[in-house]
Write a protein that holds these residues in place. Structure first.
Motif, short mmCIF file in Angstrom:
data_model
loop_
_atom_site.label_atom_id
_atom_site.label_comp_id
_atom_site.label_asym_id
_atom_site.label_seq_id
_atom_site.Cartn_x
_atom_site.Cartn_y
_atom_site.Cartn_z
N VAL A 1 -51.04 -87.45 120.42
CA VAL A 1 -49.97 -86.94 119.55
C VAL A 1 -50.56 -86.21 118.35
O VAL A 1 -50.04 -85.18 117.91
N TYR A 2 -51.66 -86.74 117.83
CA TYR A 2 -52.37 -86.08 116.72
C TYR A 2 -52.86 -84.69 117.14
O TYR A 2 -52.69 -83.71 116.40
N LEU A 3 -53.45 -84.58 118.33
CA LEU A 3 -53.94 -83.28 118.81
C LEU A 3 -52.81 -82.27 118.97
O LEU A 3 -52.94 -81.10 118.57
N ILE A 4 -51.70 -82.71 119.53
CA ILE A 4 -50.57 -81.81 119.73
C ILE A 4 -49.96 -81.38 118.40
O ILE A 4 -49.67 -80.20 118.17
N THR A 5 -49.79 -82.33 117.50
CA THR A 5 -49.16 -82.04 116.21
C THR A 5 -50.05 -81.13 115.35
O THR A 5 -49.55 -80.25 114.64
N MET A 6 -51.37 -81.35 115.41
CA MET A 6 -52.29 -80.49 114.66
C MET A 6 -52.11 -79.03 115.05
O MET A 6 -52.18 -78.13 114.21
N GLU A 7 -51.90 -78.79 116.34
CA GLU A 7 -51.69 -77.42 116.81
C GLU A 7 -50.30 -76.92 116.43
O GLU A 7 -50.14 -75.74 116.06
N ALA A 8 -49.31 -77.79 116.49
CA ALA A 8 -47.93 -77.37 116.23
C ALA A 8 -47.72 -76.98 114.76
O ALA A 8 -47.02 -76.00 114.47
#
Length: 547
Positions: A184-191
């Motif tokens: 979730v951290y990886l996805i949110t960092m990109e978002a």
């Protein structure tokens, strides 16, 4: 010795032992304690660098609940950024978009056949957490809901997610619908790098215009960190918070992904599997908000932005070829490198990795070099964690030495194969030319010698012919002269004995002029006439030889 002195002596060793004890324990005593959190999975990171400050069970499989909507809206924003769709595109909700909706699930009450723009559906999904809005978005962008779910899984894999699998667009319970705090951290960092995404998820209130089937809708963000009037989580307003999304199901617990900014610090917190504790008054204390605020305060109270590399610091010297005012240049960082660090960190413990581009490529760094030219880079790290990278630039300019440059150019040219070939060809030509000159001069000298000998023989024959013409007989073949009396010839002719043998022989004919009256002009006329006559009398064979 008095009793007081004895007591002082006894106390002194105790003091020394205490000092030693505290000096040994001081690093541990000063070490920063981990934040106290109760959620099942937690991760706290620097939203700028991505460095993780704290994590707990970050790779353990958990259910994401409505955090799934982060992925759905993120993919829609990316489609807008690519130009595949427009925010103003009008979309009509189909019956398929309402299939599988839970009766107690979050909704914006969107009806089948209702039309609104893509942008309004995005606000409904992120601000109101409407499940049906996610399906409408998915069907429009992916062509079908299942196809869009496949796109979600593919994008998660591209971002490095290894513990994630989605089966729907909204996060309603499904045992095959799972993720991890780290994913979730990886996805949110990109978002959050997308401005439109952050604009939507950080919206506190939003009004959806009236549609073909509904009056205007007033949306209120479920995130209590940014909305003090949150319909579900009041009392957790945090002034430094920015976005992102709440989530809750019985299986997932209370989840929250958010960001916060303060004093140059930009944080991202992921809290999943939080608990809801009932209070005496019947209200609930939501662990996801409590843990999130505790994480942010832990960083803001114990960390700060610190300079670990100054832009005026002289880092190293690099050799420079063909410089007129020096054989090296000093490099400095182009920018200041700052990092979010504990307040008590020892900056001297950081490692520096320097890369000089010319050395890396095996090339020679040569003048001219302008001040500020990028010649390398430096990376600052500690314990394997990279805290920042900066370009290394020339602190001063290095001018080109024209003499050194010419030497370098000549040396470079002489090393070229085709130049070497031409050079040796020229050497061979010069040697051949020199040999030809030597041969020519040798033959010329020989020719001159033979010509002198021929001229001498010719002159000798002329003298003999001239004497024969004058005396009528060849002197060499003439016998002894008959005796003469009184200075006259026997034949009664004129006396010729006033001409001596020396007067009429060889090159001494000039003496004739000494007894012949006349001026210098007369002498010249005589000799001109003499040699012209000799030339006329010269045999044809001799003329051909001379030619």
């Amino acid at each position: 010795m008095s009793e007081i002195d004895m007591k002082k002596i006894k106390i002194f060793p105790v003091i020394l032992l205490l000092c030693l004890f505290f000096s040994v324990l001081s690093p541990a005593a000063l070490a920063l304690d981990d934040p106290a959190v109760t959620a099942k999975a937690v991760l706290l990171a620097d939203a700028d660098s991505g460095r993780v400050f704290f994590s707990q069970n970050a790779d353990e499989r958990v259910y994401p609940a409505s955090l799934t909507k982060i992925v759905t809206v993120f993919l829609a924003v990316e489609a807008i950024e690519r130009g595949d769709v427009l925010p103003t595109d009008e979309i009509t909700c189909t019956a398929a978009c309402l299939e599988g909706m839970a009766e107690d699930g979050s909704t914006a009450n969107i009806a089948v056949g209702e039309t609104m723009t893509l942008e309004e559906y995005l606000y409904c999904a992120m601000v109101e957490s409407a499940n049906e809005a996610c399906n409408v978005i998915a069907e429009y962008i992916g062509g079908s809901i299942p196809n869009f779910v496949q796109m979600m899984n593919e994008r998660a894999a591209q971002l490095g997610c290894t513990g994630t699998h989605f089966t729907n667009t909204h996060g309603l319970p499904d045992e095959n619908h799972y993720t991890t705090a780290n994913d979730v951290y990886l996805i949110t960092m990109e978002a959050i790098r997308q401005d439109l995404f952050m604009e939507i998820c950080n919206t506190v209130k939003h009004t959806v215009p009236a549609t073909n089937m509904s009056e205007t809708r007033e949306l209120s963000n479920t995130n209590g960190l940014i909305n003090s009037d949150s319909p579900y989580y009041r009392g957790y307003y945090y002034e430094y918070a920015r976005g992102v999304k709440t989530g809750h199901t019985s299986a997932a617990g209370y989840c929250l992904v958010s960001t916060a900014e303060k004093d140059g610090m930009h944080l991202l917190a992921v809290v999943m599997g939080g608990t809801g504790k009932e209070n005496a008054d019947g209200s609930l204390t939501y662990g996801n908000f409590v843990d999130t605020i505790a994480l942010y305060n832990w960083v803001f109270n114990n960390f700060s932005m610190q300079e670990i590399l100054g832009s005026s610091e002289l880092v190293c010297e690099v050799p420079v070829a063909m410089g007129s005012d020096g054989d090296s240049v000093t490099l400095r960082p182009k920018d200041v490198v700052v990092a979010l660090l504990p307040n008590d960190v020892e900056l001297s413990g950081f490692e520096r990795d320097i890369v000089i581009y010319s050395e890396q490529s095996g090339e020679t760094l040569a003048a001219p070099i302008a001040a500020g030219a990028v010649l390398g880079e430096i990376t600052v790290s500690k314990d394997g964690v990279v805290y920042g990278t900066a370009s290394l630039v020339a602190s001063t300019s290095v001018e080109l030495s024209k003499i050194q440059y010419m030497k370098e150019q000549v040396g470079t040219a002489l090393n070229l194969v085709w130049v070497k070939i031409i050079f040796w060809i020229l050497i061979i030509i010069l040697v051949a030319y020199a040999l030809l000159i030597i041969r020519y001069r040798t033959l010329h000298k020989r020719h001159q010698k033979e010509a002198r000998r021929a001229r001498q023989e010719l002159e000798k024959r002329r003298e003999e012919e001239e004497m024969t013409r004058i005396f009528g007989v060849d002197e060499n073949r003439r016998g002894p002269k008959p005796p003469q009396e009184n200075g006259s010839k026997a034949d009664g002719g004129p006396r010729m004995d006033y001409f001596s043998r020396e007067d009429v022989s060889g090159r001494h004919t000039v003496k004739i002029g000494t007894t012949i009256p006349g001026n210098d002009q007369a002498k010249r006329d005589y000799f001109e006439e003499f040699f012209r006559r000799n030339q006329e009398d010269e045999p044809q064979e001799e003329k051909q030889k001379r030619k």
